[in-house]
Design an enzyme around this catalytic site. Structure first.
Site, PDB file in Angstrom:
ATOM      1  N   GLU A   1     -10.079  -0.953   4.820  1.00 49.45           N
ATOM      2  CA  GLU A   1     -10.818  -0.680   5.988  1.00 49.45           C
ATOM      3  C   GLU A   1     -12.034  -1.376   6.300  1.00 49.45           C
ATOM      4  O   GLU A   1     -12.363  -2.123   5.272  1.00 49.45           O
ATOM      5  CB  GLU A   1     -11.177   0.836   6.081  1.00 49.45           C
ATOM      6  CG  GLU A   1      -9.880   1.821   6.024  1.00 49.45           C
ATOM      7  CD  GLU A   1      -9.065   1.793   7.472  1.00 49.45           C
ATOM      8  OE1 GLU A   1      -9.210   0.909   8.272  1.00 49.45           O
ATOM      9  OE2 GLU A   1      -8.542   3.116   7.268  1.00 49.45           O
TER      10      GLU A   1
ATOM     11  N   HIS B   1      -7.822  -3.875   9.774  1.00 48.12           N
ATOM     12  CA  HIS B   1      -7.761  -3.790   8.438  1.00 48.12           C
ATOM     13  C   HIS B   1      -6.203  -4.457   8.030  1.00 48.12           C
ATOM     14  O   HIS B   1      -5.588  -4.961   8.644  1.00 48.12           O
ATOM     15  CB  HIS B   1      -7.499  -2.257   8.024  1.00 48.12           C
ATOM     16  CG  HIS B   1      -6.288  -1.545   8.396  1.00 48.12           C
ATOM     17  ND1 HIS B   1      -6.368  -0.399   9.300  1.00 48.12           N
ATOM     18  CD2 HIS B   1      -5.180  -2.018   8.570  1.00 48.12           C
ATOM     19  CE1 HIS B   1      -5.006  -0.004   9.472  1.00 48.12           C
ATOM     20  NE2 HIS B   1      -4.416  -0.974   8.954  1.00 48.12           N
TER      21      HIS B   1
ATOM     22  N   ASP C   1       0.891  -1.323   0.184  1.00 46.09           N
ATOM     23  CA  ASP C   1       0.028   0.104   0.069  1.00 46.09           C
ATOM     24  C   ASP C   1       1.027   1.298  -0.009  1.00 46.09           C
ATOM     25  O   ASP C   1       2.183   1.060   0.141  1.00 46.09           O
ATOM     26  CB  ASP C   1      -1.148   0.041   1.184  1.00 46.09           C
ATOM     27  CG  ASP C   1      -0.413  -0.353   2.452  1.00 46.09           C
ATOM     28  OD1 ASP C   1       0.843  -0.316   2.514  1.00 46.09           O
ATOM     29  OD2 ASP C   1      -0.935  -0.553   3.356  1.00 46.09           O
TER      30      ASP C   1
ATOM     31  N   ASN D   1      -8.086  -1.970  13.698  1.00 50.23           N
ATOM     32  CA  ASN D   1      -9.560  -2.185  13.393  1.00 50.23           C
ATOM     33  C   ASN D   1      -9.701  -3.462  12.462  1.00 50.23           C
ATOM     34  O   ASN D   1     -10.551  -3.638  11.913  1.00 50.23           O
ATOM     35  CB  ASN D   1     -10.083  -0.804  13.003  1.00 50.23           C
ATOM     36  CG  ASN D   1      -9.380  -0.427  11.322  1.00 50.23           C
ATOM     37  OD1 ASN D   1      -8.535  -1.388  11.148  1.00 50.23           O
ATOM     38  ND2 ASN D   1     -10.038   0.474  10.792  1.00 50.23           N
TER      39      ASN D   1
END
Ligand code: GLP
Length: 275
Positions: A144, A139, A67, A137
């Site tokens: 996400e 991801h 990413d 979270n």
């Protein structure tokens, strides 16, 4: 899936380096997917150390990035491009011709540059071994919660919690953009083998949900349950909420006796992390 529980981050880094370096040695033109974040830094240091000691040749390894921030040019100190160069690529004998990182400041449309990146991966024959971390979270890359489990590489908006975590992470810049480019969950699942690293108490809840909860777009890392070849290496703190951790310990020892195949002992084509 094989889940290895190591004592601490140092042991985790060494175990991950054993897996990655033996895959690179077995298959010199390995197509290796790199992840950013604090967790894999120890792995990269270990690889550099092995290279400097003359035990690891990186000259034919083909590299991809997982990413990148959207809006940061490659040379920006906070870009993942800079991160990969600083922690690994410039410290060993990687060949620039084999390094394919995302450009956070593409000249044209960001979505088209993501399509082009997918083509580059496909043209190279796909990713053999993808290194991954997990977000607080849940991801994966910058996918996400709410990302399609079949998503392709694309521009994404970062959540507030991810931006907050990135701002406090070691080595990160204050000025974190609000969007990014990421390999999609569908793209990640096409990698032949996945190596997920998780370290620290903060990762205990997302890791337990990802490995033992339902497969759901609300917890993107749960998609790992659908991949046939996954190795998870975590430390004791990150493993703390795994309900079946005693079983995983016994199962990984069983694997080392040959029952499942030893991580790093098989070929890249047959790493033995199935089941
Ligand atoms: C970022 C990266 C992820 C990484 C995650 C966890 O959000 N995009 O790929 O897994 O951070 O990072 P850390 O290892 O610093 O906890």
């Amino acid at each position: 899936m094989v889940i290895l529980i190591e004592r601490d981050r140092e042991a985790l880094s060494r175990a991950a380096a054993d897996v990655v370096s033996s895959a690179m040695t077995r298959s010199p033109s390995l197509r290796l997917g790199l992840a950013a974040g604090t967790t894999p830094v120890g792995l990269y240091q270990e690889l550099v150390h092995r290279h400097r000691a003359g035990h690891l040749d990186c000259s034919r390894t083909v590299v991809f990035g997982l990413d990148e921030y959207l809006g940061l040019p490659p040379e920006h100190v906070a870009s993942f491009h800079s991160f990969f160069h600083r922690h690994l690529l410039d410290q060993a004998n990687f060949d620039p011709r084999h390094v394919h990182l995302m450009n956070g400041a593409p000249t044209g449309d960001a979505a088209s540059s993501c399509d082009g990146y997918e083509q580059t991966i496909r043209g190279a024959g796909g990713i053999d071994l993808q290194i991954l971390g997990i977000g607080l979270n849940g991801h994966l890359g910058f996918n996400e919660p709410g990302s399609s489990l079949a998503a392709r590489t694309r521009p994404v908006l970062l959540s507030d919690e991810t931006r907050a975590a990135l701002k406090t992470g070691a080595g990160y810049h204050e000025d974190i953009p609000d969007s990014a480019l990421t390999l999609g969950l569908g793209t990640i699942q096409e990698a032949r083998t996945l190596l997920l690293m998780a370290s620290g108490a903060g990762k205990a809840a997302p890791l337990a949900k990802a490995l033992e909860g339902p497969v759901t777009a609300s917890l993107p890392a749960s998609v790992l349950q659908c991949h046939p070849n996954v190795l998870v290496i975590c430390d004791e703190s990150a493993a703390a909420m795994l309900a079946r951790r005693d079983y995983y310990r016994r199962a990984s020892r069983f694997g080392q006796r040959g029952g499942l195949g030893q991580p790093g002992a098989g070929g890249v084509e047959e790493p033995g992390w199935g089941g």
